[in-house]
Design an enzyme around this catalytic site. Structure first.
Site, PDB file in Angstrom:
ATOM      1  N   GLU A  91      -0.050  -0.860   9.873  1.00  0.00           N
ATOM      2  CA  GLU A  91       1.351  -0.563   9.613  1.00  0.00           C
ATOM      3  C   GLU A  91       1.408   0.105   8.244  1.00  0.00           C
ATOM      4  O   GLU A  91       1.221  -0.539   7.211  1.00  0.00           O
ATOM      5  CB  GLU A  91       2.199  -1.835   9.614  1.00  0.00           C
ATOM      6  CG  GLU A  91       2.480  -2.388  10.986  1.00  0.00           C
ATOM      7  CD  GLU A  91       3.523  -3.504  10.957  1.00  0.00           C
ATOM      8  OE1 GLU A  91       3.861  -3.984   9.852  1.00  0.00           O
ATOM      9  OE2 GLU A  91       3.988  -3.900  12.031  1.00  0.00           O
ATOM     10  N   ASP A 102      11.345  -8.164   1.377  1.00  0.00           N
ATOM     11  CA  ASP A 102       9.964  -8.269   0.921  1.00  0.00           C
ATOM     12  C   ASP A 102       9.851  -9.212  -0.259  1.00  0.00           C
ATOM     13  O   ASP A 102      10.725  -9.258  -1.138  1.00  0.00           O
ATOM     14  CB  ASP A 102       9.415  -6.895   0.522  1.00  0.00           C
ATOM     15  CG  ASP A 102       9.062  -6.046   1.730  1.00  0.00           C
ATOM     16  OD1 ASP A 102       8.657  -6.634   2.747  1.00  0.00           O
ATOM     17  OD2 ASP A 102       9.195  -4.815   1.668  1.00  0.00           O
TER      18      ASP A 102
END
Length: 322
Positions: A91, A102
């Site tokens: 990815e 995140d």
């Protein structure tokens, strides 16, 4: 790592070139040698992102990295190494700042890549176009943030460019819901499989829609929170969720968030999912290698070998003791 949202091929022959103006006007011209047909790149074929799991086999493995961290020339060697080691999927994110989903490790990585420069969407597509013909097994899923990378571009045209560069799949981060159908249609027209996402805790209707629209794979986020954090009950506890999702998709199901060790990968396998996705731990391995002045590719190879699952392997994964 992506913010979970519901999502969100064949080229015809080129048209014949027009005859030169003098020839169209009836003026005789000297014949020109026929152009030699361009050498077509090796066909990638319809291979899935992750091998179909049989009972007792190990799950597939996907790793997340930000393009530009490490710098793209180093990343190229690292990607070739992942292919050699039998990793199923990378990815690869176009770095963008301040992702709300995140954790600190991935956010530091994006910041480093952005500060270095040279890793915007066009740079990353050029990188994929360069490295993709050299990969025998590894698939590349491009992750791009809507606001940072695509908002000011034509969605259909950009999707075509992503497919033409050789990306095997596309995950759009924070895509506005009003553009979901346009995104899916653009991807279908370009022959580019989409990655869709949902939380394990999402309503059943949301999970079903994400599963039905997955063409590359469904990214099942193990729990609500930031990347790098693990679900309290463990990944194996997702078994019923994975079973429920199977009724809505024939695409692979990959589980991420909080996956950092071989034991975690094995627990994902125990849930019945097809693959595990390692994000923050992979990014941290790159960070440590750069801080310690190590060969990043060699250090990351050690990390990869430490997390590859034990058990029967698919044919592309090298057989070696862990």
């Amino acid at each position: 790592m992506p913010r979970p949202t519901a999502p969100a091929p064949t080229d015809g022959p080129a048209p014949a070139a027009a005859a030169p103006a003098a020839q169209r006007a009836g003026t005789a011209t000297a014949p020109t040698p026929a152009a030699r047909p361009a050498q077509a790149p090796p066909a990638r074929g319809p291979a899935p992102f992750f091998p179909t799991r049989r009972p007792g086999t190990a799950p597939g493995l996907a790793l997340f990295l930000n393009a530009g961290d490490p710098p793209l020339p180093v990343l190229r060697d690292l990607v070739l190494m992942l292919d050699q080691e039998g990793v199923d999927c990378l990815e690869l994110a176009v770095p963008f700042p301040d992702s709300v989903t995140d954790g600190p490790v991935v956010r530091r990585s994006a910041r480093r890549a952005l500060e270095r420069g040279g890793a915007d969407l066009d740079d990353v597509l050029a990188f994929i176009a360069d490295v993709r013909p050299h990969l025998a097994h590894l698939r590349i899923a491009l992750l791009a943030d809507w606001s940072h990378s695509l908002k000011h571009r034509d969605l259909a045209a950009t999707t075509g460019e992503i497919a033409a560069a050789g990306a095997d799949g596309l995950l759009l981060h924070a895509l506005p819901p009003r553009l979901r159908e346009e995104h899916l249609e653009s991807a279908r027209a370009a022959g580019l499989p989409v990655v869709t996402t949902c939380y394990a805790s999402s309503p059943a209707t949301v999970r079903a829609q994400a599963a039905a629209q997955a063409a590359a794979y469904l990214y099942l986020v193990a729990h609500y929170g930031r990347s790098g954090t693990a679900p309290a009950a463990g990944h194996a506890a997702l078994a019923q969720t994975v079973t429920d999702l199977r009724a809505h998709t024939t695409s692979p199901i990959a589980v991420g968030f909080g996956v950092s060790t071989r034991q975690d990968v094995q627990a994902v396998g125990a849930s019945g999912a097809d693959a595990a996705i390692i994000g923050s731990a992979a990014v941290a391995a790159v960070e440590r290698a750069q801080e310690d002045g190590l060969d990043v590719t060699a250090a990351f190879r050690t990390f990869v070998r430490s997390v590859l699952p034990e058990g029967p392997h698919h044919p592309h994964r090298p057989h070696r003791p862990h």
